[in-house]
Scaffold this motif. Sequence first.
Motif, PDB file in Angstrom:
ATOM      1  N   VAL A  85      -0.618   2.243   2.222  1.00  8.39           N
ATOM      2  CA  VAL A  85      -1.498   3.231   2.859  1.00  8.39           C
ATOM      3  C   VAL A  85      -2.947   2.805   2.702  1.00  8.39           C
ATOM      4  N   PHE A  86      -3.320   2.342   1.507  1.00  6.70           N
ATOM      5  CA  PHE A  86      -4.693   1.896   1.271  1.00  6.70           C
ATOM      6  C   PHE A  86      -5.035   0.661   2.099  1.00  6.70           C
ATOM      7  N   LYS A  87      -4.077  -0.230   2.297  1.00  5.23           N
ATOM      8  CA  LYS A  87      -4.326  -1.417   3.117  1.00  5.23           C
ATOM      9  C   LYS A  87      -4.579  -1.043   4.569  1.00  5.23           C
ATOM     10  N   ASN A  88      -3.904  -0.009   5.044  1.00  2.00           N
ATOM     11  CA  ASN A  88      -4.049   0.412   6.438  1.00  2.00           C
ATOM     12  C   ASN A  88      -5.306   1.232   6.691  1.00  2.00           C
ATOM     13  N   ASN A  89      -5.794   1.947   5.676  1.00  3.10           N
ATOM     14  CA  ASN A  89      -6.952   2.817   5.853  1.00  3.10           C
ATOM     15  C   ASN A  89      -7.695   2.949   4.535  1.00  3.10           C
ATOM     16  N   LYS A  90      -8.828   2.268   4.415  1.00  2.22           N
ATOM     17  CA  LYS A  90      -9.572   2.293   3.156  1.00  2.22           C
ATOM     18  C   LYS A  90     -10.268   3.628   2.910  1.00  2.22           C
ATOM     19  N   ASN A  91     -10.413   4.463   3.936  1.00  5.48           N
ATOM     20  CA  ASN A  91     -11.061   5.765   3.794  1.00  5.48           C
ATOM     21  C   ASN A  91     -10.065   6.911   3.664  1.00  5.48           C
ATOM     22  N   VAL A  92      -8.836   6.608   3.375  1.00  4.62           N
ATOM     23  CA  VAL A  92      -7.785   7.624   3.293  1.00  4.62           C
ATOM     24  C   VAL A  92      -8.078   8.612   2.166  1.00  4.62           C
ATOM     25  N   VAL A  93      -7.705   9.866   2.397  1.00  5.68           N
ATOM     26  CA  VAL A  93      -7.864  10.899   1.371  1.00  5.68           C
ATOM     27  C   VAL A  93      -6.487  11.268   0.829  1.00  5.68           C
ATOM     28  N   LYS A  94      -6.495  11.921  -0.301  1.00  4.11           N
ATOM     29  CA  LYS A  94      -5.259  12.229  -1.018  1.00  4.11           C
ATOM     30  C   LYS A  94      -4.273  13.026  -0.156  1.00  4.11           C
ATOM     31  N   GLU A  95      -4.770  13.974   0.607  1.00  6.33           N
ATOM     32  CA  GLU A  95      -3.897  14.788   1.451  1.00  6.33           C
ATOM     33  C   GLU A  95      -3.151  13.931   2.475  1.00  6.33           C
ATOM     34  N   ASP A  96      -3.829  12.898   3.003  1.00  4.34           N
ATOM     35  CA  ASP A  96      -3.183  12.001   3.962  1.00  4.34           C
ATOM     36  C   ASP A  96      -2.091  11.168   3.293  1.00  4.34           C
ATOM     37  N   ILE A  97      -2.327  10.770   2.056  1.00  6.48           N
ATOM     38  CA  ILE A  97      -1.316  10.003   1.318  1.00  6.48           C
ATOM     39  C   ILE A  97      -0.097  10.886   1.065  1.00  6.48           C
ATOM     40  N   ILE A  98      -0.338  12.133   0.710  1.00  2.00           N
ATOM     41  CA  ILE A  98       0.764  13.073   0.469  1.00  2.00           C
ATOM     42  C   ILE A  98       1.586  13.255   1.740  1.00  2.00           C
ATOM     43  N   LYS A  99       0.907  13.459   2.871  1.00  2.00           N
ATOM     44  CA  LYS A  99       1.616  13.628   4.145  1.00  2.00           C
ATOM     45  C   LYS A  99       2.380  12.370   4.535  1.00  2.00           C
ATOM     46  N   GLY A 100       1.759  11.213   4.318  1.00  2.00           N
ATOM     47  CA  GLY A 100       2.375   9.954   4.733  1.00  2.00           C
ATOM     48  C   GLY A 100       3.539   9.509   3.872  1.00  2.00           C
ATOM     49  N   THR A 101       3.497   9.851   2.592  1.00  2.00           N
ATOM     50  CA  THR A 101       4.540   9.372   1.682  1.00  2.00           C
ATOM     51  C   THR A 101       5.516  10.454   1.267  1.00  2.00           C
ATOM     52  N   GLY A 102       5.072  11.706   1.303  1.00  2.96           N
ATOM     53  CA  GLY A 102       5.930  12.798   0.848  1.00  2.96           C
ATOM     54  C   GLY A 102       5.923  12.979  -0.661  1.00  2.96           C
ATOM     55  N   GLY A 112     -18.096   3.315  -4.386  1.00  2.00           N
ATOM     56  CA  GLY A 112     -18.903   4.468  -4.019  1.00  2.00           C
ATOM     57  C   GLY A 112     -18.413   5.741  -4.682  1.00  2.00           C
ATOM     58  N   SER A 113     -18.933   6.842  -4.205  1.00  2.00           N
ATOM     59  CA  SER A 113     -18.611   8.138  -4.799  1.00  2.00           C
ATOM     60  C   SER A 113     -17.261   8.644  -4.314  1.00  2.00           C
ATOM     61  N   ASN A 114     -16.768   9.688  -4.978  1.00  3.32           N
ATOM     62  CA  ASN A 114     -15.501  10.290  -4.559  1.00  3.32           C
ATOM     63  C   ASN A 114     -15.612  10.917  -3.173  1.00  3.32           C
ATOM     64  N   LYS A 115     -16.784  11.377  -2.806  1.00  5.72           N
ATOM     65  CA  LYS A 115     -16.954  12.055  -1.519  1.00  5.72           C
ATOM     66  C   LYS A 115     -17.187  11.076  -0.368  1.00  5.72           C
ATOM     67  N   THR A 116     -18.025  10.082  -0.567  1.00  2.79           N
ATOM     68  CA  THR A 116     -18.389   9.187   0.544  1.00  2.79           C
ATOM     69  C   THR A 116     -17.882   7.769   0.367  1.00  2.79           C
ATOM     70  N   GLY A 117     -17.204   7.488  -0.727  1.00  3.41           N
ATOM     71  CA  GLY A 117     -16.737   6.130  -0.997  1.00  3.41           C
ATOM     72  C   GLY A 117     -15.444   5.782  -0.277  1.00  3.41           C
ATOM     73  N   TYR A 118     -14.897   4.625  -0.623  1.00  2.00           N
ATOM     74  CA  TYR A 118     -13.652   4.152  -0.029  1.00  2.00           C
ATOM     75  C   TYR A 118     -12.876   3.341  -1.054  1.00  2.00           C
ATOM     76  N   TRP A 119     -11.612   3.058  -0.749  1.00  2.00           N
ATOM     77  CA  TRP A 119     -10.748   2.282  -1.613  1.00  2.00           C
ATOM     78  C   TRP A 119     -10.731   0.837  -1.165  1.00  2.00           C
ATOM     79  N   GLU A 120     -10.960  -0.062  -2.095  1.00  2.00           N
ATOM     80  CA  GLU A 120     -10.874  -1.499  -1.808  1.00  2.00           C
ATOM     81  C   GLU A 120      -9.583  -2.023  -2.421  1.00  2.00           C
TER      82      GLU A 120
END
Length: 99
Positions: free
Chosen positions: A48-65, A88-96
Amino acid sequence: MFNVSISYINNEHDFTIEFSRVDRNKVDEINGEINGELSQEEFAVLSVFKNNKNVVKEDIIKGTGFSSRSIDRIIKSLKEKELIKRIGSNKTGYWEVLK
């Protein structure tokens, strides 16, 4: 060429065709490059992180169950294995993804 699985579902009012790569969830191929082994759950979240570096926790929950607590545990594990890093920050940052 990839091995492809094709499924067809015919309902009364519509139909669905699903194409999927048979080998898309092979964890063994990735483990040679990564320190330690990845569980299926870790592999799913890392994908999920490889596909979208700006993903939020709710999207991960929906995508993985997975549950919110499971996502927290998996992210902690991926950080410890130095596979992901928060930029970056939790609000405006991203996952590398590091590896």
